[in-house]
Design an enzyme around this catalytic site. Sequence first.
Site, PDB file in Angstrom:
ATOM      1  N   SER A   1      -4.047  -0.840  14.349  1.00  0.00           N
ATOM      2  CA  SER A   1      -4.952   0.332  14.683  1.00  0.00           C
ATOM      3  C   SER A   1      -5.497   0.085  16.039  1.00  0.00           C
ATOM      4  O   SER A   1      -5.877  -0.631  16.646  1.00  0.00           O
ATOM      5  CB  SER A   1      -6.234   0.616  13.920  1.00  0.00           C
ATOM      6  OG  SER A   1      -6.948   1.358  14.280  1.00  0.00           O
TER       7      SER A   1
ATOM      8  N   GLY B   1       1.944   4.748   3.891  1.00  0.00           N
ATOM      9  CA  GLY B   1       2.900   3.895   2.893  1.00  0.00           C
ATOM     10  C   GLY B   1       3.520   4.733   2.017  1.00  0.00           C
ATOM     11  O   GLY B   1       4.739   4.732   2.301  1.00  0.00           O
TER      12      GLY B   1
ATOM     13  N   GLY C   1       0.694  -1.218   0.059  1.00  0.00           N
ATOM     14  CA  GLY C   1      -0.079  -0.036   0.188  1.00  0.00           C
ATOM     15  C   GLY C   1       0.853   1.289   0.007  1.00  0.00           C
ATOM     16  O   GLY C   1       0.724   2.091   0.862  1.00  0.00           O
ATOM     17  N   ALA C   2       2.287   1.186  -0.982  1.00  0.00           N
ATOM     18  CA  ALA C   2       2.966   2.313  -0.942  1.00  0.00           C
ATOM     19  C   ALA C   2       2.706   3.496  -1.671  1.00  0.00           C
ATOM     20  O   ALA C   2       3.556   4.263  -1.659  1.00  0.00           O
ATOM     21  CB  ALA C   2       4.211   1.726  -1.239  1.00  0.00           C
ATOM     22  N   ASN C   3       1.587   3.524  -2.251  1.00  0.00           N
ATOM     23  CA  ASN C   3       1.373   4.745  -3.305  1.00  0.00           C
ATOM     24  C   ASN C   3       0.645   5.883  -2.731  1.00  0.00           C
ATOM     25  O   ASN C   3       0.393   6.855  -3.226  1.00  0.00           O
ATOM     26  CB  ASN C   3       0.498   4.136  -4.526  1.00  0.00           C
ATOM     27  CG  ASN C   3      -0.556   3.591  -4.400  1.00  0.00           C
ATOM     28  OD1 ASN C   3      -0.844   2.621  -4.133  1.00  0.00           O
ATOM     29  ND2 ASN C   3      -1.708   4.558  -4.408  1.00  0.00           N
ATOM     30  N   SER C   4       0.118   5.681  -1.463  1.00  0.00           N
ATOM     31  CA  SER C   4      -0.785   7.109  -0.898  1.00  0.00           C
ATOM     32  C   SER C   4      -0.465   6.654   0.722  1.00  0.00           C
ATOM     33  O   SER C   4      -0.081   5.712   1.182  1.00  0.00           O
ATOM     34  CB  SER C   4      -2.130   6.830  -1.138  1.00  0.00           C
ATOM     35  OG  SER C   4      -2.612   5.761  -0.622  1.00  0.00           O
ATOM     36  N   GLY C   5      -0.919   7.828   1.137  1.00  0.00           N
ATOM     37  CA  GLY C   5      -1.103   7.849   2.810  1.00  0.00           C
ATOM     38  C   GLY C   5       0.186   7.438   3.590  1.00  0.00           C
ATOM     39  O   GLY C   5       1.372   7.967   3.121  1.00  0.00           O
TER      40      GLY C   5
ATOM     41  N   TYR D   1     -13.714  -3.992  10.614  1.00  0.00           N
ATOM     42  CA  TYR D   1     -12.443  -3.525  10.813  1.00  0.00           C
ATOM     43  C   TYR D   1     -11.565  -3.395  11.927  1.00  0.00           C
ATOM     44  O   TYR D   1     -10.504  -4.082  11.928  1.00  0.00           O
ATOM     45  CB  TYR D   1     -12.463  -2.057  10.443  1.00  0.00           C
ATOM     46  CG  TYR D   1     -11.203  -1.204  10.282  1.00  0.00           C
ATOM     47  CD1 TYR D   1     -10.361  -1.172   9.341  1.00  0.00           C
ATOM     48  CD2 TYR D   1     -10.646  -0.326  11.345  1.00  0.00           C
ATOM     49  CE1 TYR D   1      -9.116  -0.647   9.410  1.00  0.00           C
ATOM     50  CE2 TYR D   1      -9.430   0.138  11.463  1.00  0.00           C
ATOM     51  CZ  TYR D   1      -8.699   0.045  10.320  1.00  0.00           C
ATOM     52  OH  TYR D   1      -7.471   0.603  10.593  1.00  0.00           O
TER      53      TYR D   1
END
Length: 322
Positions: free
Chosen positions: A178, A53, A47-51, A203
């Site tokens: 979380s 990450g 998940g490295a393309n946003s946020g 979640y």
Amino acid sequence: MSTAVLLAAVLGGGVILLARRYFSRNSAQIIRYSAGMMRGKTVIVTGANSGIGKATVAELLKLQARVIMACRDQQRAEEAARELRQEAGSDRGEVVIKLLDLASLKSVNSFCEEVIKEEPRLDVLINNAGVYQCPYTKTEDGFEMQLGVNHLGHFLLTHLLLDLLKKSAPSRIVVVSSKLYKYGEINFDDLNSELSYNKSFAYSRSKLANLLFTHELSKRLEETGVTVNALTPGIVRTNLGRHINIPLLAKPLFNLASWAFFKTPLEGAESSIYLACSPDAEGVSGKCFANCKEEELLPKAVDDSVAKKLWDISEVMVGLTK
């Protein structure tokens, strides 16, 4: 009247924002790492393309790591990689993009086969990707989406890369959980949420599963030179909450509140970076961190019997055992 209330809220929020920024600058613990300390090390970030990450990758590049961005969207990954290279400048590490869809066991297997074939070493695995409070949907393999992506996909990913991590020891595994784990329960009678589904509880269940996974894995990795730790990043301004419906009129206030009270992606990534490269985390395993400090977990997150049972069931669900 409504205009006056809105104006007051905006002005009040602005004051709060400025106050937060002022005090955070003066009270934040800034951890600085030696330039080049990750040179020669390979790191996988899901998940490295946003946020969080993307912010994690940005800092690792500055430390000259070789970072594999494990993403399910090729175009978005390439756009993010281009931005990251520009931001890091010339004196940086290397960025590599590899496709990974954690909602597909086939994709996880293919990704790991490629990594094992092409990469001589793996120093750090950061299980960062996740979905948050999405409507009830199933993964390609029939798992409830949040459990499938947040727990099962990373469970299989980690298992398949363990030999490479052991070969590269000392190495590290970082699991992003979380604080909402506190509201989750592992219901073995309906683990896949087929009898009932609440997106918030689902979640929280997946994040509790992350911590139980970390707890059990740390015991299995004793004496291997591979450590595993979890972290809770706090409330961060990312697109993770895209499935939450906010009334149109409330969006300006929500956006203002998020700027005032939520962490930036970089602030949210601090513990990930700390666990990935800090000398202080060397040899530490089976713990959970918040703001780069160890935090105490509720008993249900370190329950030996539940962790072992969840591990055994997860192995069956992802096809590692029958």
